[in-house]
Write a protein that holds these residues in place. Structure first.
Motif, PDB file in Angstrom:
ATOM      1  N   ILE A  91       0.812  -1.222   0.000  1.00 25.05           N
ATOM      2  CA  ILE A  91       0.000   0.000   0.000  1.00 25.05           C
ATOM      3  C   ILE A  91       0.842   1.267   0.000  1.00 25.05           C
ATOM      4  O   ILE A  91       0.302   2.359  -0.171  1.00 25.05           O
ATOM      5  CB  ILE A  91      -0.995   0.030   1.180  1.00 25.05           C
ATOM      6  CG1 ILE A  91      -0.251   0.128   2.520  1.00 25.05           C
ATOM      7  CG2 ILE A  91      -1.916  -1.150   1.160  1.00 25.05           C
ATOM      8  CD1 ILE A  91      -1.192   0.295   3.701  1.00 25.05           C
ATOM      9  N   GLY A  92       2.169   1.123   0.158  1.00 23.65           N
ATOM     10  CA  GLY A  92       3.027   2.302   0.134  1.00 23.65           C
ATOM     11  C   GLY A  92       2.885   3.129  -1.137  1.00 23.65           C
ATOM     12  O   GLY A  92       2.611   4.328  -1.080  1.00 23.65           O
ATOM     13  N   PRO A  93       3.053   2.501  -2.329  1.00 21.94           N
ATOM     14  CA  PRO A  93       2.894   3.282  -3.568  1.00 21.94           C
ATOM     15  C   PRO A  93       1.484   3.856  -3.742  1.00 21.94           C
ATOM     16  O   PRO A  93       1.324   4.944  -4.308  1.00 21.94           O
ATOM     17  CB  PRO A  93       3.204   2.249  -4.664  1.00 21.94           C
ATOM     18  CG  PRO A  93       4.047   1.217  -3.993  1.00 21.94           C
ATOM     19  CD  PRO A  93       3.524   1.134  -2.589  1.00 21.94           C
ATOM     20  N   THR A  94       0.464   3.128  -3.269  1.00 24.73           N
ATOM     21  CA  THR A  94      -0.915   3.621  -3.390  1.00 24.73           C
ATOM     22  C   THR A  94      -1.090   4.904  -2.599  1.00 24.73           C
ATOM     23  O   THR A  94      -1.592   5.915  -3.101  1.00 24.73           O
ATOM     24  CB  THR A  94      -1.914   2.567  -2.876  1.00 24.73           C
ATOM     25  OG1 THR A  94      -1.617   1.310  -3.472  1.00 24.73           O
ATOM     26  CG2 THR A  94      -3.341   2.968  -3.194  1.00 24.73           C
ATOM     27  N   LEU A  95      -0.687   4.851  -1.325  1.00 28.90           N
ATOM     28  CA  LEU A  95      -0.809   6.017  -0.455  1.00 28.90           C
ATOM     29  C   LEU A  95       0.069   7.154  -0.960  1.00 28.90           C
ATOM     30  O   LEU A  95      -0.359   8.323  -1.002  1.00 28.90           O
ATOM     31  CB  LEU A  95      -0.427   5.632   0.981  1.00 28.90           C
ATOM     32  CG  LEU A  95      -0.521   6.723   2.041  1.00 28.90           C
ATOM     33  CD1 LEU A  95      -1.940   7.258   2.151  1.00 28.90           C
ATOM     34  CD2 LEU A  95      -0.046   6.194   3.393  1.00 28.90           C
ATOM     35  N   GLY A  96       1.306   6.817  -1.363  1.00 21.36           N
ATOM     36  CA  GLY A  96       2.210   7.845  -1.876  1.00 21.36           C
ATOM     37  C   GLY A  96       1.680   8.502  -3.134  1.00 21.36           C
ATOM     38  O   GLY A  96       1.763   9.721  -3.295  1.00 21.36           O
ATOM     39  N   GLY A  97       1.120   7.690  -4.033  1.00 26.79           N
ATOM     40  CA  GLY A  97       0.561   8.244  -5.267  1.00 26.79           C
ATOM     41  C   GLY A  97      -0.590   9.188  -4.999  1.00 26.79           C
ATOM     42  O   GLY A  97      -0.688  10.259  -5.613  1.00 26.79           O
ATOM     43  N   TYR A  98      -1.462   8.824  -4.047  1.00 26.21           N
ATOM     44  CA  TYR A  98      -2.590   9.687  -3.710  1.00 26.21           C
ATOM     45  C   TYR A  98      -2.110  11.012  -3.122  1.00 26.21           C
ATOM     46  O   TYR A  98      -2.594  12.090  -3.490  1.00 26.21           O
ATOM     47  CB  TYR A  98      -3.513   8.985  -2.715  1.00 26.21           C
ATOM     48  CG  TYR A  98      -4.665   9.850  -2.248  1.00 26.21           C
ATOM     49  CD1 TYR A  98      -5.814   9.991  -3.015  1.00 26.21           C
ATOM     50  CD2 TYR A  98      -4.585  10.556  -1.038  1.00 26.21           C
ATOM     51  CE1 TYR A  98      -6.868  10.799  -2.603  1.00 26.21           C
ATOM     52  CE2 TYR A  98      -5.618  11.370  -0.614  1.00 26.21           C
ATOM     53  CZ  TYR A  98      -6.755  11.486  -1.399  1.00 26.21           C
ATOM     54  OH  TYR A  98      -7.784  12.292  -0.975  1.00 26.21           O
ATOM     55  N   ILE A  99      -1.126  10.937  -2.211  1.00 29.28           N
ATOM     56  CA  ILE A  99      -0.623  12.154  -1.563  1.00 29.28           C
ATOM     57  C   ILE A  99       0.059  13.069  -2.581  1.00 29.28           C
ATOM     58  O   ILE A  99      -0.180  14.285  -2.606  1.00 29.28           O
ATOM     59  CB  ILE A  99       0.344  11.792  -0.416  1.00 29.28           C
ATOM     60  CG1 ILE A  99      -0.430  11.139   0.735  1.00 29.28           C
ATOM     61  CG2 ILE A  99       1.084  13.039   0.087  1.00 29.28           C
ATOM     62  CD1 ILE A  99       0.454  10.571   1.827  1.00 29.28           C
ATOM     63  N   VAL A 100       0.893  12.487  -3.453  1.00 30.58           N
ATOM     64  CA  VAL A 100       1.605  13.297  -4.434  1.00 30.58           C
ATOM     65  C   VAL A 100       0.639  13.924  -5.437  1.00 30.58           C
ATOM     66  O   VAL A 100       0.805  15.071  -5.863  1.00 30.58           O
ATOM     67  CB  VAL A 100       2.669  12.435  -5.163  1.00 30.58           C
ATOM     68  CG1 VAL A 100       3.249  13.190  -6.355  1.00 30.58           C
ATOM     69  CG2 VAL A 100       3.791  12.067  -4.191  1.00 30.58           C
ATOM     70  N   ASP A 101      -0.412  13.179  -5.819  1.00 32.54           N
ATOM     71  CA  ASP A 101      -1.390  13.706  -6.772  1.00 32.54           C
ATOM     72  C   ASP A 101      -2.216  14.845  -6.188  1.00 32.54           C
ATOM     73  O   ASP A 101      -2.657  15.746  -6.918  1.00 32.54           O
ATOM     74  CB  ASP A 101      -2.339  12.586  -7.232  1.00 32.54           C
ATOM     75  CG  ASP A 101      -1.662  11.601  -8.164  1.00 32.54           C
ATOM     76  OD1 ASP A 101      -0.574  11.927  -8.679  1.00 32.54           O
ATOM     77  OD2 ASP A 101      -2.206  10.500  -8.370  1.00 32.54           O
ATOM     78  N   ASN A 102      -2.447  14.823  -4.876  1.00 31.12           N
ATOM     79  CA  ASN A 102      -3.372  15.779  -4.270  1.00 31.12           C
ATOM     80  C   ASN A 102      -2.704  16.806  -3.355  1.00 31.12           C
ATOM     81  O   ASN A 102      -3.316  17.839  -3.044  1.00 31.12           O
ATOM     82  CB  ASN A 102      -4.442  15.035  -3.478  1.00 31.12           C
ATOM     83  CG  ASN A 102      -5.347  14.205  -4.365  1.00 31.12           C
ATOM     84  OD1 ASN A 102      -6.293  14.701  -4.953  1.00 31.12           O
ATOM     85  ND2 ASN A 102      -5.041  12.907  -4.482  1.00 31.12           N
TER      86      ASN A 102
END
Length: 523
Positions: free
Chosen positions: A148-159
């Motif tokens: 889930i690291g990339p999932t959470l990181g992707g969401y944070i970086v996108d928003n």
């Protein structure tokens, strides 16, 4: 043993910390490009943000048993939570790349301790009949965290902005520190442990561990970007790794009070086999999580968040399977039965994935193969852990837990390094192999070029421009096909690595009647 509300507060605290530590091993990967722009860093410099954390982790994990006894496990855990939290805040506040690298190293020191000590605290929290549940909760963190690291990181970086991938740790860390003070207590064995005087600590062993394991992790993290042994820098650290590891092994096998007691490996055949299988587990877990997102993002054009959501169901399945597998082991199902099934399932997953890769593949094509992966990992993690510690007690169990944790991390580093190298080099090799199939004298190639040219002219390009664009499009089609072949080969290699480990299971010593695993000593 704690009961009721206190028990579940402790569970929430340590699982949360375990998840944080493992999420932070992969969450930064999706933010590296943004960091490069904001901190004026090069591609080579920003890779140290990942490498420094991994190096610190793998150094600290094998020493946690000694540090917990020396300073008290609760005190050491509390210090690690606070260190991890403060370092997370400092990472977000960094104004240049080398500040960030330094704070990530400090964060890794705290995080490595959280990972290794959380398992022991969970086990001490549950009565013996519920030990499989405690192990299962720990296993959930190990399997789910990197996914889930990339999932959470992707969401944070996108928003939001990249510092928030570190700031999200702060409130959780503060809450964990408060709960640690209020609810976590040392078991009697830790309270009554004899503390070594400062001068009698195995400083030579600690230095050789840092030199050997730290240099090895650095080589694995940086080798691909430095072109491996073409670089004097990598060659130098390889020599230091060999010198440090050989010296560390000799020192720890001969010292009276070693900081990491390697002699426990000679006292337990199951631990020796389990250490190797832990390496294989780390290799497969991290390598497959590494290569699949790259394929989805480079070839299929998925975002980091999309890729993470594809991986999430299989990770959740592994977590849900953990208590079931624990009950099976508790009920007498031998590890010799579960492990070959798990290895076989992982091979089937790898083969299945190699057949699903195509330029038009969608999320649905990967759902069931990844669910099979999650099922297979659940059949591997708990059996390997319980088998490794069978027949051990007291300090031996603690040393064994630290060693298997370190070896699992190193397995993951080897997996990522080898897969990354194979990917880059085999793409070039496979391109050369496919080129003879593309010839300007081949009618099919000519038809394809004419179709591309017509399409580009229809969009307003001149004949010359359209022809150039057609050749570029043909090259792009070729490279996409080359990439798909290469990714398929990688999955088959990962699966084959798991399959050849099956005969090792025959060497596992079956537990004698009434023999139990002293997991309460593990830290």
């Amino acid at each position: 043993m704690e009961t009721g509300f206190t028990k579940w507060i402790i569970v929430i605290t340590v699982v949360m910390c375990c998840l944080l530590e493992l999420i932070d091993t992969s969450i930064v990967n999706v933010a590296l490009t943004q960091m490069m722009g904001n901190l004026s860093a090069t591609q080579q410099e920003v890779t140290w943000v990942v490498a420094s954390y991994g190096i610190a982790n793998v150094i600290v994990i094998p020493m946690t048993g000694f540090l917990a006894e020396q300073f008290g496990r609760r005190n050491y855990y509390l210090f690690s939570v606070i260190l991890f939290t403060l370092a997370s805040m400092a990472c977000g506040q960094s104004t240049n790349i080398w500040e960030l690298v330094a704070f990530r190293f400090i964060q890794g020191i705290g995080g490595g301790a959280l990972m290794a000590t959380s398992q022991a605290i969970l086990i001490d929290t549950f009565p013996p009949r519920q030990l499989p549940l405690g192990q299962a909760l720990f296993g959930m963190g190990v399997i789910i965290g990197p996914t889930i690291g990339p999932t959470l990181g992707g969401y944070i970086v996108d928003n939001y902005d990249w510092p928030w991938i570190f700031y999200v740790n702060v409130p959780v860390g503060i809450l964990a520190a408060i709960f640690t003070i209020m609810f976590i207590r040392d078991p009697e064995r830790i309270k009554n442990a004899v503390r070594r005087p400062f001068g009698q600590i195995d400083w030579a062993g600690a230095f050789l561990l840092v030199l050997g394991v730290g240099s090895l992790q650095l080589v694995l993290e940086q080798g691909e970007s430095e072109d491996w042994f073409e670089s004097f820098y990598i060659v130098s650290f390889t020599v230091l790794a060999v010198v440090g590891l050989v010296g560390f092994i000799v020192r720890e096998l001969t010292a009276k009070d070693p900081i990491v007691d390697l002699r426990v490996l000679t006292r337990s055949r199951n631990l020796s086999i389990g250490a190797f299988l832990s390496f294989v587990l780390g290799f497969g877990l991290f390598a497959s999580v590494f290569v699949f997102p790259i394929f989805c993002q480079r070839i299929l054009g998925f975002t980091a968040a999309q890729t993470g959501f594809i991986l999430l169901p299989s990770a959740l399945l592994s977590g849900m399977m953990m208590p079931i597998v624990g009950k099976m082991i508790q009920g007498g199902v031998p590890q010799k039965v579960l492990l070959p099934i798990g290895f076989g399932i992982f091979f089937v997953f790898s083969y299945w994935m190699s057949t699903q890769l195509s330029p038009t593949a969608g999320e649905d094509d990967f759902f069931w193969p990844l669910m099979l992966r999650g099922f297979g990992l659940a059949l591997l993690f708990l059996p390997i852990t319980t088998m490794s510690l069978s027949g051990l007690s007291g300090k031996d169990a603690g040393q064994a837990a630290g060693l298997t944790g370190m070896i699992r991390q190193l397995g993951g580093s080897f997996g990522v390094a080898l897969v990354g190298t194979y990917l880059e080099r085999s793409i070039a090799t496979n391109r050369v192999a496919l080129l003879p199939n593309i010839s300007l004298y081949d009618p099919e190639t000519q038809q394809r070029l004419q179709a591309f040219t017509g399409a580009f002219m229809g969009k307003g390009s001149s004949l010359l421009q359209a022809q150039q664009q057609a050749y570029a499009a043909l090259e792009g089609t070729l490279m996409k096909q080359v990439s798909i072949i290469t990714y398929g080969q990688i999955f088959l290699l990962i699966g084959s690595f798991f399959l050849i480990c099956v005969p090792l299971v025959l060497l596992i010593r079956t537990a004698r009647p009434g023999e139990k695993v002293d997991l309460n000593a593990a830290h």
